[in-house]
Structure formats: C-alpha cells, structure tokens
Design an enzyme around this catalytic site. Sequence first.
Site, mmCIF file in Angstrom:
data_model
loop_
_atom_site.group_PDB
_atom_site.id
_atom_site.type_symbol
_atom_site.label_atom_id
_atom_site.label_comp_id
_atom_site.label_asym_id
_atom_site.label_seq_id
_atom_site.Cartn_x
_atom_site.Cartn_y
_atom_site.Cartn_z
ATOM 1 N N HIS A 309 0.847 -1.186 0.000
ATOM 2 C CA HIS A 309 0.000 0.000 0.000
ATOM 3 C C HIS A 309 0.880 1.232 0.000
ATOM 4 O O HIS A 309 1.939 1.235 0.618
ATOM 5 C CB HIS A 309 -0.919 0.013 1.228
ATOM 6 C CG HIS A 309 -2.072 0.932 1.057
ATOM 7 N ND1 HIS A 309 -2.004 2.268 1.356
ATOM 8 C CD2 HIS A 309 -3.324 0.706 0.575
ATOM 9 C CE1 HIS A 309 -3.167 2.814 1.076
ATOM 10 N NE2 HIS A 309 -3.982 1.907 0.596
ATOM 11 N N ASP A 367 -7.976 -5.435 0.043
ATOM 12 C CA ASP A 367 -8.477 -6.249 -1.069
ATOM 13 C C ASP A 367 -8.102 -7.717 -0.973
ATOM 14 O O ASP A 367 -8.589 -8.537 -1.738
ATOM 15 C CB ASP A 367 -7.940 -5.699 -2.395
ATOM 16 C CG ASP A 367 -8.570 -4.367 -2.712
ATOM 17 O OD1 ASP A 367 -9.726 -4.179 -2.332
ATOM 18 O OD2 ASP A 367 -7.901 -3.528 -3.324
HETATM 19 N N1 CMC Z 1 4.273 -7.583 -4.752
HETATM 20 C C1 CMC Z 1 5.618 -7.589 -4.876
HETATM 21 N N2 CMC Z 1 6.380 -6.489 -4.725
HETATM 22 C C2 CMC Z 1 5.766 -5.332 -4.439
HETATM 23 C C3 CMC Z 1 4.370 -5.265 -4.288
HETATM 24 C C4 CMC Z 1 3.612 -6.442 -4.451
HETATM 25 N N3 CMC Z 1 2.296 -6.409 -4.328
HETATM 26 N N4 CMC Z 1 4.027 -3.982 -4.004
HETATM 27 C C5 CMC Z 1 5.162 -3.281 -3.979
HETATM 28 N N5 CMC Z 1 6.218 -4.090 -4.236
HETATM 29 C C6 CMC Z 1 7.640 -3.698 -4.255
HETATM 30 C C7 CMC Z 1 7.961 -2.930 -5.520
HETATM 31 O O1 CMC Z 1 8.437 -3.771 -6.540
HETATM 32 C C8 CMC Z 1 9.026 -1.957 -5.026
HETATM 33 O O2 CMC Z 1 10.261 -2.640 -4.984
HETATM 34 P P1 CMC Z 1 11.635 -1.816 -5.252
HETATM 35 O O3 CMC Z 1 11.752 -0.832 -4.137
HETATM 36 O O4 CMC Z 1 12.703 -2.896 -5.204
HETATM 37 O O5 CMC Z 1 11.513 -1.184 -6.605
HETATM 38 C C9 CMC Z 1 8.608 -1.648 -3.596
HETATM 39 O O6 CMC Z 1 7.835 -2.786 -3.162
HETATM 40 C C10 CMC Z 1 7.739 -0.391 -3.454
HETATM 41 O O7 CMC Z 1 6.649 -0.500 -4.357
HETATM 42 P P2 CMC Z 1 5.996 0.742 -5.140
HETATM 43 O O8 CMC Z 1 5.258 0.250 -6.330
HETATM 44 O O9 CMC Z 1 7.061 1.785 -5.373
HETATM 45 O O10 CMC Z 1 5.010 1.287 -4.052
HETATM 46 P P3 CMC Z 1 3.772 2.214 -4.319
HETATM 47 O O11 CMC Z 1 3.493 2.908 -3.050
HETATM 48 O O12 CMC Z 1 3.995 3.064 -5.517
HETATM 49 O O13 CMC Z 1 2.604 1.180 -4.711
HETATM 50 C C11 CMC Z 1 0.755 -0.286 -4.616
HETATM 51 C C12 CMC Z 1 1.601 0.766 -3.865
HETATM 52 C C13 CMC Z 1 -0.518 -0.572 -3.815
HETATM 53 C C14 CMC Z 1 0.327 0.277 -6.014
HETATM 54 C C15 CMC Z 1 1.608 -1.567 -4.789
HETATM 55 O O14 CMC Z 1 1.978 -2.088 -3.520
HETATM 56 C C16 CMC Z 1 0.892 -2.652 -5.607
HETATM 57 O O15 CMC Z 1 0.961 -2.609 -6.845
HETATM 58 N N6 CMC Z 1 0.194 -3.618 -4.929
HETATM 59 C C17 CMC Z 1 -0.599 -4.620 -5.621
HETATM 60 C C18 CMC Z 1 -1.925 -4.000 -6.049
HETATM 61 C C19 CMC Z 1 -2.884 -3.814 -4.881
HETATM 62 O O16 CMC Z 1 -3.074 -4.730 -4.070
HETATM 63 N N7 CMC Z 1 -3.515 -2.626 -4.833
HETATM 64 C C20 CMC Z 1 -4.566 -2.353 -3.833
HETATM 65 C C21 CMC Z 1 -4.230 -1.210 -2.914
HETATM 66 S S1 CMC Z 1 -5.387 -1.149 -1.542
HETATM 67 C C22 CMC Z 1 -6.879 -0.688 -2.256
HETATM 68 C C23 CMC Z 1 -6.896 0.726 -2.725
HETATM 69 O O17 CMC Z 1 -6.636 1.615 -1.920
HETATM 70 O O18 CMC Z 1 -7.224 0.924 -3.897
#
Ligand code: CMC
Length: 432
Positions: A309, A367
């Site tokens: 998240h 989720d």
């Molecule tokens: N699985 C594996 N690795 C992950 C995941 C995951 N679900 N989420 C983040 N990471 C890693 C990512 O690869 C990155 O690694 P590095 O630092 O080595 O590049 C690090 O963790 C930080 O990730 P980020 O994408 O920079 O973080 P963010 O804050 O931009 O993204 C997120 C947050 C929710 C988009 C992301 O965690 C994700 O894509 N999760 C899966 C989709 C999901 O479950 N979304 C629902 C969110 S809750 C409902 C809502 O509010 O809509």
Amino acid sequence: MAKDMDKKANISFEGQSLEFPIYSPTLGPDVIDISKLYGTGGVFTYDPGFTSTASCESAITFIDGDKGELLYRGYPIDQLAEKSHFLEVCYLLLYGELPTNAELDDFENRVTRHTMLHEQMTNFFRGFRRDAHPMAIICGVQGAMSSFYHDSTDISDPWQREVASIRMIAKLPTVVAWAYKYSIGQPFVYPRNDLDYASNFLRMCFSVPAEDYEVNPILSRAMDRIFTLHADHEQNASTSTVRLAGSSGANPFACIAAGIACLWGPAHGGANEAALSMLREIGTVDQIPEYIRRAKDKSDPFRLMGFGHRVYKNFDPRAKVMKQSADEVLGLLGIENNPTLQVAKELERIALEDDYFIEKKLYPNVDFYSGIILDAMGFPTTMFTPIFALARTVGWIAQWKEMIADENQRIGRPRQLYVGEAHRNYVDAEKR
Ligand code: CMC
C-alpha cells in the site's frame, strides 16, 4: 490548520534563501506551505505520484500508515466496523458528527426514498453490450445521471449539492445491481424500502421474479461492513480525481463518474478482482513458493495482488476486520475449508515471514480478503470493483463537498518538469 509561528522552512538555491510557513495538522507530519514558491523563487517542486505533497486541507479521514491506523472524523475504523453501520458512517463522513437517533432516522429515510432510478434509465442500460464489464456500465450511467437529475447540478446552491449527494448514495446500489442483472440477462429488480441498505442491495442482485431472495442477516452484516471499510480513504487516486474534476466547477454526477473511472485501475479498486484471480491461479498451497519467487523477481512484472500500500507501511487495519469477516461468512456458509481461503491464509503467513516483504513493508491490504467474501456471497469477480465504487461514493461526495465549501479552493492545476524538445521550426512534409 494551525500556522506554527515558531517553525519556518528555509529553502536556499542559486544564491537566494526563501522562508516558508509551516502548518501543524491535528495529526500527522507538519506541512510546509510552498504555494508562493514559484511566485517568489521562480521554481516549481517535483513530486511524481504526490508522495510528499498535501494537495488540500481536509477534516474527514486520517491515516497513520506507520501505525496502521485509519480514522473517520477521528473514530477508529475497527470501532466503526464493529459498532456502527454504513448509513451511520455515511452521516458521520458527510456531516462530521455521529447522528442522534432522530437525525439518523431522518437521514435513512431520505436515502431510502431516493433509491429508485428514473424509469427512462432502464433504456439507457439496455444500450450497453450484454458482455460489457459492469464498471463500464456504472461509469456511463453515473455520468448520465447529470442529464436525468439536472435539477441538482448547480454546485453554487447548497440545497442542490445536498440533494445530489443523497441521490448518489441512494441510487448507486440500484445502478450497481442493475449493471450486474443486465450483464447476466436477468430482469432488473426494483429497490424495497422495508430493507436496510445492504440487504436491499443483496436482494436487488440475487432476487429474480420467479423466486425472492431471503437475505441472511450475517451476509447483510458482512456486506455492510465491506461498505463501511471502503467508505473513505483520504486523498487516494480516485478521491484526488474527484477533487480535481470538481475544482473546475463540474457537476457532482460528472465528478463521481471520474472517480469511478479512476478506481477501475488494477493498482487501485481493481486490485480486489485481481487478488482473487491470483489466489485462484495459485490454486494450491504447494504452488505458493513459486509465486513468492516471481513476486520478488525484478524481471517478472508479477506482483502479489492484495499486498502493499502506498500509505500503510505497517498493516492495513481494514484487512484485519476483513479477515475476521471472511472467517465468519465462510463459516456460516459451511465452506471454511474453501481452498482459496486456505491459499490466502498460507500466502499471508509465508509472505509475512519473508525478508523481501518485511524489508519493503508489504502487508495484506483491504483487497486481499474482500474478494473471498464477495465470492462466497455469490458475486462474480467483475462485481468486486463496482461494490468498492458503491461504498466509496460517500467518501468522494464528502471530499467534494468539503472542497466546494473551502473558501481557498481554486482550480487544480499541477505544473510540470518539461523534458521535450526546445523551440524548433516547422519542416514541410517533403523535407522530413
Ligand atoms: N508484490 C511484490 N512487490 C511489491 C508489491 C507487491 N504487491 N508492491 C510493492 N512491491 C515492491 C515494488 O516492486 C518496489 O520494490 P523496489 O523498491 O525494489 O523497486 C517496492 O515494493 C515499493 O513499491 P511501489 O510500487 O514503489 O510502491 P507504491 O506505493 O507506488 O505502490 C501499490 C503501492 C498498492 C500500487 C503496490 O503495492 C501494488 O501494486 N500492490 C498490488 C496491487 C494492490 O493490491 N492494490 C490495492 C491497494 S489497496 C486498495 C486501494 O486503496 O485501492
């Protein structure tokens, strides 16, 4: 917002030093007001994804991502999920205080008496392809509401804003249920005023003219809880979209349609659909290590859906309640040995012990378990994000109303770091 007279931020660059006020919020980190930075210093700030930027003042929802805390108007989400119910939470989000019994009766009555759709809207639904995703239908129908309810589109009139708000909270369950009915070729089921909000929604989804649907109170309580847990989440992508659309003076029906469109994405509301698909794809507990390996592999685009998240870097407090609800619902239905739930629990256990997930502070989000509950209730995955949209509508509206009432509100207009070509002269086609 409290301006802290003792604290100032100094930004120095290219021989000049500029001073900016610092505001201290009720909760959360201090905020540097850089709104005059361009006017005085001639530079912009650069913050893709708004990771360090407060886009507005708000008194609605507070998240402490490190503590795993979510408050609606100061009340913790777990207390609201346990003791309150969705329409009371709607009142709280919209008006700032928990209602008295009389206020709640009046509010529930107003919502209940606005649940029907303009009859002509049935034709509008029928214009969509049968196999359209319900989110596509809901986006379109929500936008079309500004034509059906044109008498509540004047945003300068507080009474019209109030009527539009009640209309959307009341009608979204009907719109979402009808999008579902349309997609499976069943007749639309009209709302019933003797049922509570969640029960009425379940009945509109699962009843058919040939056989009524007896609403199980445990299922309707679980549905209501899902609505409560999704009702607001401060300045997330779809809420910011609603605010940005609303900042131009667009009507509320159009603004909420913009929010629905943004919510559809798999990184946001679409993740619940993606999470269940992923759990099904994993299928059995012995497959989990392979998927964990893929999630960690930088060359593989696969991510564990329902994990991680932007704000929660401890746990997502909504996920805790959701996990408990999943146990209750599956227990009631006698399917507690559901293989998908087993995979989810084991995946959570393994991931939480894995260094990669610990270091990156990746925990299950709301989720991760919601899809399992909705699936057990009988909803297809395509209905997961529409249900999220239904629940989030009140949050979008509360945020939109707060923005309209803010005297400092201006059209939202981010700046950019331009990296394209500098000036060049047009070249005639034959010379290119
Ligand atoms: N699985 C594996 N690795 C992950 C995941 C995951 N679900 N989420 C983040 N990471 C890693 C990512 O690869 C990155 O690694 P590095 O630092 O080595 O590049 C690090 O963790 C930080 O990730 P980020 O994408 O920079 O973080 P963010 O804050 O931009 O993204 C997120 C947050 C929710 C988009 C992301 O965690 C994700 O894509 N999760 C899966 C989709 C999901 O479950 N979304 C629902 C969110 S809750 C409902 C809502 O509010 O809509």
